[in-house]
Write a protein that holds these residues in place. Structure first.
Motif, PDB file in Angstrom:
ATOM      1  N   TYR A   9       0.828  -1.203   0.000  1.00 44.80           N
ATOM      2  CA  TYR A   9       0.000   0.000   0.000  1.00 44.80           C
ATOM      3  C   TYR A   9       0.863   1.254   0.000  1.00 44.80           C
ATOM      4  O   TYR A   9       2.012   1.245   0.461  1.00 44.80           O
ATOM      5  N   TYR A  10       0.295   2.320  -0.524  1.00 41.23           N
ATOM      6  CA  TYR A  10       0.884   3.645  -0.401  1.00 41.23           C
ATOM      7  C   TYR A  10      -0.120   4.482   0.382  1.00 41.23           C
ATOM      8  O   TYR A  10      -1.318   4.434   0.098  1.00 41.23           O
ATOM      9  N   THR A  80      -4.218   2.065  -2.465  1.00 32.09           N
ATOM     10  CA  THR A  80      -3.825   3.399  -2.901  1.00 32.09           C
ATOM     11  C   THR A  80      -4.893   4.403  -2.501  1.00 32.09           C
ATOM     12  O   THR A  80      -6.073   4.052  -2.433  1.00 32.09           O
ATOM     13  N   ILE A  87      -4.711   6.027  -9.555  1.00 31.31           N
ATOM     14  CA  ILE A  87      -3.794   5.383  -8.624  1.00 31.31           C
ATOM     15  C   ILE A  87      -2.691   6.393  -8.291  1.00 31.31           C
ATOM     16  O   ILE A  87      -2.212   7.095  -9.190  1.00 31.31           O
ATOM     17  N   VAL A  91       2.381   3.950  -6.499  1.00 27.47           N
ATOM     18  CA  VAL A  91       1.766   2.629  -6.673  1.00 27.47           C
ATOM     19  C   VAL A  91       1.903   2.182  -8.132  1.00 27.47           C
ATOM     20  O   VAL A  91       2.158   1.013  -8.413  1.00 27.47           O
ATOM     21  N   CYS A 109      -8.887   0.974  -2.005  1.00 29.86           N
ATOM     22  CA  CYS A 109      -8.525   2.385  -1.997  1.00 29.86           C
ATOM     23  C   CYS A 109      -9.275   3.135  -0.919  1.00 29.86           C
ATOM     24  O   CYS A 109     -10.295   2.671  -0.414  1.00 29.86           O
TER      25      CYS A 109
END
Length: 156
Positions: A9-10, A80, A87, A91, A109
């Motif tokens: 994940y970011y 994300t 995105i 990512v 998300c």
């Protein structure tokens, strides 16, 4: 066969991180934080400007680290934030660096009202040869645990 699950994940404001940790706890997966080498500014307006520019130009920032031994995972949750229907650029860099042959990809998300935007469609394009399952979108820092559990049962 023992399935290995990765939750990559970011997260800029900790919302996506919170959701990633919830998923990790429920599916017993390993967490991997996607980080841009050149971190995004803390100031919201500066982040907005930089991210908008990167998305518009199709720029993919370098990452601090890559996942080691990606081949050991057969299921990869990818998280994300929804940035302008897209995105987050780090990512995209992450997705472009992986061979998704025979992998299950499950997008999730966090958003401020835009839902998934075009994120699921983008993931399908970027994760060539993967089976991309139905994703989960959570509004802001909230996540309805009951909805999350129902979704996880569906994608299992």
């Amino acid at each position: 066969i023992l399935r290995k699950i990765l939750i990559a994940y970011y997260s800029h404001s900790a919302n996506t991180k919170r959701l990633a940790k919830l998923i990790s706890n429920k599916v017993n997966g390993e967490l991997f934080k996607i980080e841009a080498e050149n971190a995004y500014p803390v100031n919201y307006n500066e982040v907005v400007e930089r991210a908008k520019k990167e998305i518009k130009e199709g720029y993919n920032p370098d990452l601090k680290i890559q996942v080691k031994n990606i081949e050991q995972y057969d299921t990869i949750f990818i998280g994300t934030p929804n940035w302008w229907n897209s995105i987050a650029p780090p990512v995209v860099t992450f997705l472009k660096s992986i061979d998704f042959d025979e992998k299950k990809v499950i997008p999730f998300c966090t958003h401020g009202g835009g839902g998934f935007g075009s994120i699921e469609a983008q993931m399908k394009k970027l994760c060539k040869n993967a089976t991309v399952l139905e994703g989960f979108a959570a509004y802001g820092g909230t996540s309805n645990e009951l909805q999350l559990e129902e979704w996880l049962k569906k994608v299992d």
